[in-house]
Design a protein around this motif. Structure first.
Motif, short mmCIF file in Angstrom:
data_model
loop_
_atom_site.label_atom_id
_atom_site.label_comp_id
_atom_site.label_asym_id
_atom_site.label_seq_id
_atom_site.Cartn_x
_atom_site.Cartn_y
_atom_site.Cartn_z
N PHE A 183 -3.04 -10.08 3.93
CA PHE A 183 -2.36 -11.10 4.72
C PHE A 183 -1.87 -10.49 6.03
O PHE A 183 -2.08 -11.04 7.11
N LYS A 184 -1.23 -9.33 5.93
CA LYS A 184 -0.72 -8.66 7.13
C LYS A 184 -1.85 -8.28 8.08
O LYS A 184 -1.69 -8.34 9.30
N TYR A 185 -2.99 -7.90 7.53
CA TYR A 185 -4.15 -7.56 8.36
C TYR A 185 -4.60 -8.76 9.17
O TYR A 185 -4.92 -8.65 10.35
N TYR A 186 -4.65 -9.93 8.54
CA TYR A 186 -5.09 -11.14 9.22
C TYR A 186 -4.02 -11.72 10.13
O TYR A 186 -4.31 -12.51 11.01
N ASP A 187 -2.79 -11.35 9.92
CA ASP A 187 -1.67 -11.81 10.75
C ASP A 187 -1.63 -10.97 12.03
O ASP A 187 -0.80 -10.09 12.19
N THR A 188 -2.53 -11.25 12.94
CA THR A 188 -2.72 -10.40 14.10
C THR A 188 -1.54 -10.38 15.06
O THR A 188 -1.35 -9.41 15.78
N ASP A 189 -0.72 -11.43 15.07
CA ASP A 189 0.43 -11.42 15.97
C ASP A 189 1.73 -11.02 15.25
O ASP A 189 2.81 -11.07 15.83
N ASN A 190 1.61 -10.63 13.99
CA ASN A 190 2.73 -10.11 13.19
C ASN A 190 3.94 -11.05 13.15
O ASN A 190 5.08 -10.60 13.21
N TRP B 69 -5.13 -26.69 4.23
CA TRP B 69 -3.76 -26.28 4.47
C TRP B 69 -3.03 -27.39 5.19
O TRP B 69 -3.51 -27.91 6.18
N SER B 70 -1.87 -27.76 4.70
CA SER B 70 -1.12 -28.87 5.31
C SER B 70 -0.36 -28.44 6.56
O SER B 70 0.01 -29.27 7.37
N GLN B 71 -0.15 -27.14 6.71
CA GLN B 71 0.60 -26.65 7.86
C GLN B 71 -0.33 -26.01 8.88
O GLN B 71 -1.37 -25.48 8.52
N LYS B 72 0.08 -26.04 10.13
CA LYS B 72 -0.67 -25.33 11.16
C LYS B 72 -0.51 -23.83 11.00
O LYS B 72 -1.42 -23.06 11.26
N ARG B 73 0.68 -23.41 10.59
CA ARG B 73 0.99 -22.00 10.38
C ARG B 73 1.38 -21.82 8.91
O ARG B 73 2.29 -22.45 8.43
N VAL B 74 0.67 -20.95 8.23
CA VAL B 74 0.85 -20.76 6.79
C VAL B 74 1.66 -19.49 6.54
O VAL B 74 1.19 -18.39 6.84
N PRO B 75 2.88 -19.63 5.98
CA PRO B 75 3.67 -18.43 5.68
C PRO B 75 3.13 -17.69 4.46
O PRO B 75 2.40 -18.26 3.64
N LEU B 76 3.49 -16.43 4.35
CA LEU B 76 3.02 -15.58 3.25
C LEU B 76 3.31 -16.21 1.90
O LEU B 76 2.44 -16.24 1.02
N GLU B 77 4.51 -16.73 1.70
CA GLU B 77 4.89 -17.29 0.40
C GLU B 77 3.97 -18.46 0.01
O GLU B 77 3.53 -18.55 -1.14
N THR B 78 3.69 -19.33 0.96
CA THR B 78 2.82 -20.48 0.69
C THR B 78 1.41 -20.01 0.34
O THR B 78 0.77 -20.52 -0.58
N PHE B 79 0.93 -19.02 1.08
CA PHE B 79 -0.40 -18.49 0.82
C PHE B 79 -0.50 -17.89 -0.57
O PHE B 79 -1.43 -18.17 -1.32
N LEU B 80 0.49 -17.09 -0.94
CA LEU B 80 0.48 -16.46 -2.27
C LEU B 80 0.59 -17.49 -3.39
O LEU B 80 -0.07 -17.35 -4.43
N LEU B 81 1.39 -18.52 -3.19
CA LEU B 81 1.51 -19.57 -4.20
C LEU B 81 0.19 -20.31 -4.40
O LEU B 81 -0.20 -20.62 -5.52
#
Length: 67
Positions: A5-12, A36-48
């Motif tokens: 996830f952090k690797y793909y999160d290019t803008d950190n 994905w319902s959100q434009k920006r997906v947080p780590l917690e949502t992705f893991l869930l």
């Protein structure tokens, strides 16, 4: 998964775009990650979502073995 996830999160910013989340989801071996319902997906949502997909895969495998 967190490291990927952090690797793909290019803008950190601790979020992935829909496209980034979909790409990573597919690379992890899951299908249908383009909803994905959100434009920006947080780590917690992705893991869930990954956890729910893994549970579905395992439940289906158990059902197949029992059949």
């Amino acid at each position: 998964m967190v490291d990927m996830f952090k690797y793909y999160d290019t803008d950190n910013d601790a979020h992935l775009t829909r496209d980034e989340a979909s790409t990573l989801y597919l690379e992890l071996g899951y299908v249908g990650g383009d909803h994905w319902s959100q434009k920006r997906v947080p780590l917690e949502t992705f893991l869930l979502k990954c956890g729910a997909a893994k549970k579905d895969i395992l439940d289906n495998a158990v059902d197949d073995l029992e059949a």
